[in-house]
Design an enzyme around this catalytic site. Structure first.
Site, short mmCIF file in Angstrom:
data_model
loop_
_atom_site.label_atom_id
_atom_site.label_comp_id
_atom_site.label_asym_id
_atom_site.label_seq_id
_atom_site.Cartn_x
_atom_site.Cartn_y
_atom_site.Cartn_z
N ARG A 122 37.39 30.29 -9.22
CA ARG A 122 37.45 31.77 -9.06
C ARG A 122 36.13 32.40 -8.64
NH1 ARG A 122 40.46 30.67 -13.61
NH2 ARG A 122 42.70 30.80 -13.23
N LYS A 144 32.65 38.29 5.15
CA LYS A 144 33.99 37.87 5.59
C LYS A 144 34.03 36.35 5.62
CE LYS A 144 35.72 41.71 8.37
NZ LYS A 144 36.15 42.12 9.72
N GLU A 186 27.67 38.82 20.71
CA GLU A 186 27.74 39.64 19.49
C GLU A 186 26.50 40.54 19.40
OE1 GLU A 186 30.42 39.76 17.69
OE2 GLU A 186 31.40 37.79 17.62
N LYS A 228 24.24 45.58 11.52
CA LYS A 228 25.45 45.14 10.80
C LYS A 228 25.36 45.51 9.33
CE LYS A 228 28.86 41.70 9.87
NZ LYS A 228 29.57 40.50 10.25
N GLU A 238 36.22 47.06 5.01
CA GLU A 238 36.85 47.49 6.26
C GLU A 238 37.99 48.49 6.03
OE1 GLU A 238 36.86 44.45 9.33
OE2 GLU A 238 38.61 45.39 10.22
N ARG A 242 33.89 49.80 9.39
CA ARG A 242 33.54 48.40 9.63
C ARG A 242 34.33 47.82 10.81
NH1 ARG A 242 32.15 43.32 5.65
NH2 ARG A 242 32.05 41.80 7.34
N ASN A 246 34.47 45.10 15.34
CA ASN A 246 35.45 44.30 16.09
C ASN A 246 35.55 44.73 17.55
OD1 ASN A 246 36.08 42.82 13.79
ND2 ASN A 246 37.57 44.34 13.13
N HIS A 249 37.08 42.45 20.06
CA HIS A 249 37.71 41.35 19.32
C HIS A 249 39.24 41.32 19.43
CE1 HIS A 249 33.73 40.82 17.79
NE2 HIS A 249 34.07 39.88 16.95
N HIS A 253 40.56 38.01 20.47
CA HIS A 253 41.44 37.16 19.65
C HIS A 253 42.65 36.72 20.47
CE1 HIS A 253 39.97 38.53 15.39
NE2 HIS A 253 39.08 37.84 16.07
N HIS A 266 34.26 31.69 20.58
CA HIS A 266 34.52 33.03 20.04
C HIS A 266 33.69 34.09 20.80
CE1 HIS A 266 35.35 36.13 17.06
NE2 HIS A 266 34.04 36.36 16.97
#
Ligand code: NAD
Ligand code: GLY
Length: 366
Positions: A122, A144, A186, A228, A238, A242, A246, A249, A253, A266
């Site tokens: 956990r 993330k 990026e 960032k 997000e 935030r 993206n 993105h 994606h 990426h």
């Protein structure tokens, strides 16, 4: 010589943490000691990075009980199945809740190791040691973590902040040029989101970045991490702004999923995605044609693609864009640009213009 040249703070209350940026930080035992509370340390790396840097890292961890798990290299291995190997190793070695997981590698290793740290018993202590430019400016910062699913990228994961990030610029010397360029995508993104001055700096210093001048790299990494960190501090999970991170993105994606993970990097997909977002922003009358041309020129100079691959047709592209975390109540939201340094998250665009953007690209050579 070990230097501790720059430090950026990610301000998240009790979960705040530093990003150390400099040359030869990998060997800085003192930093590890500051952030590792108990003797058990599991380094997660991959078969490319481990032969280059694992020994150096292990030497700096003298006095700890260090074990490692070496994953296969590639985005196609960022799966639940491969991820499970981290738990196999932690349990075989009887690691407890006080252990520390260190991610040594690029974004794939960082995302998988971070998600394992979030999940093992956990949640255990986690440190990011990013070794690609992309990971140093983006994926290691902000918490993330996760893995891919066959039906969507990064669809399974958690927000889980590291205890610190250690970005050693010297590790970028072994990175191949294509990967360096992917990281620059990026970096350019931050200039476009809300830092026009940084975009201008990038226009002046792109050659220095491509030839890996340390001072230029240090500046670009520090500035990207500051940009960032400010966004993450304002919106960690997000809920709103935030999503600006993206930019490019949603288109990207679609390219990554449509071509099969691992074919397009990426950062390459993000670069082409930024050009598509710029095209749509221009069609909507928001971004000027001159600014669109500057964006495309900078991305091209960075050695990055400025258009998607022709094999994804229009309807498939649209459906791939729909399988994205940015779809809210059935409406596609995109990050678009009003100007260089002024991006926004919006669903208030004419769907016909998105069609026109896709029509303009599909079938076009890169
Ligand atoms: P990557 O982790 O696949 O690394 C790229 C390649 O470089 C790999 O072959 C790797 O083994 C190799 N490599 C790494 N460091 C090296 C070094 N110093 N010298 C030589 N080779 C080295 O790719 P990436 O671009 O670092 O990361 C992409 C991943 O990051 C994607 O899975 C993406 O989804 C994820 N990502 C996550 C976030 C986030 O916020 N968590 C943000 C952006 C991207
Ligand atoms: N890379 C996007 C984010 O961290 O939110």
């Amino acid at each position: 010589m070990v230097t501790d040249s720059d430090k950026v703070e990610v301000a998240l209350g009790a979960r705040s943490y530093p990003i150390y940026i400099g040359s030869n930080l990998l060997a800085n035992s003192e930093i590890y000691r500051r952030h590792i509370p108990s003797s058990q340390v599991m380094v997660v790396s991959n078969e490319t990075v481990a032969p280059l840097y694992l020994r150096q890292l292990t030497a700096a961890l003298d006095g700890f009980r260090v074990e490692s798990v070496i994953l296969p290299d590639g985005e196609q291995y960022k799966t639940l199945e491969i991820w499970n190997r981290i738990f196999d190793r932690l349990l075989q070695k009887q690691f407890n809740r006080q252990c520390t997981i260190i991610a040594l590698g690029g974004g794939v290793v960082g995302d998988m190791a971070g998600f394992a740290a979030a999940s093992y018993q956990r949640g255990v202590n986690f440190i990011q040691v990013p070794t690609t430019l992309l990971a140093q400016v983006d994926s290691s910062v902000g918490g993330k973590t996760g893995v891919n699913h066959a039906l969507g990228k990064n669809m399974i994961g958690a927000f889980y902040q590291p205890r610190c990030v250690l970005a050693d610029i010297a590790t970028l010397e072994t990175l191949d040029q294509r990967q360096l360029s992917a990281g620059i995508a990026e970096v350019i993104k931050y200039g476009l989101i809300n830092d026009a001055e940084f975009f201008v700096w990038l226009e002046a210093h792109m050659d220095a970045l491509l030839t890996r001048e340390h001072t230029a790299l240090a500046h670009a990494i520090g500035r990207s991490c500051r940009d960032k960190a400010a966004v993450v501090a304002a919106d960690e999970k997000e809920a709103g702004k935030r999503a600006l991170l993206n930019l490019g993105h949603t288109f990207g994606h679609a390219i990554e999923t449509g071509t099969g993970y691992g074919h397009w990097l990426h950062g390459e997909a993000v670069a082409a995605g930024i050009c598509m977002a710029a095209d749509l922003s221009c069609r909507l009358g928001w971004l000027s044609a001159g600014e669109q041309a500057r964006i495309i020129a900078l991305i091209r100079r960075a050695g990055l693609p400025v258009a998607p691959p022709p094999e994804i047709d229009h309807s498939r592209f649209l459906s791939l864009m729909g399988v994205d975390k940015k779809v809210v109540n059935g409406k596609l939201r995109l990050v678009l640009m009003k100007a260089i340094g002024e991006s926004l998250i919006t669903d208030a665009f004419d769907a016909k213009e998105l069609d026109n953007t896709l029509n303009g690209y599909v079938g076009q050579p890169n």
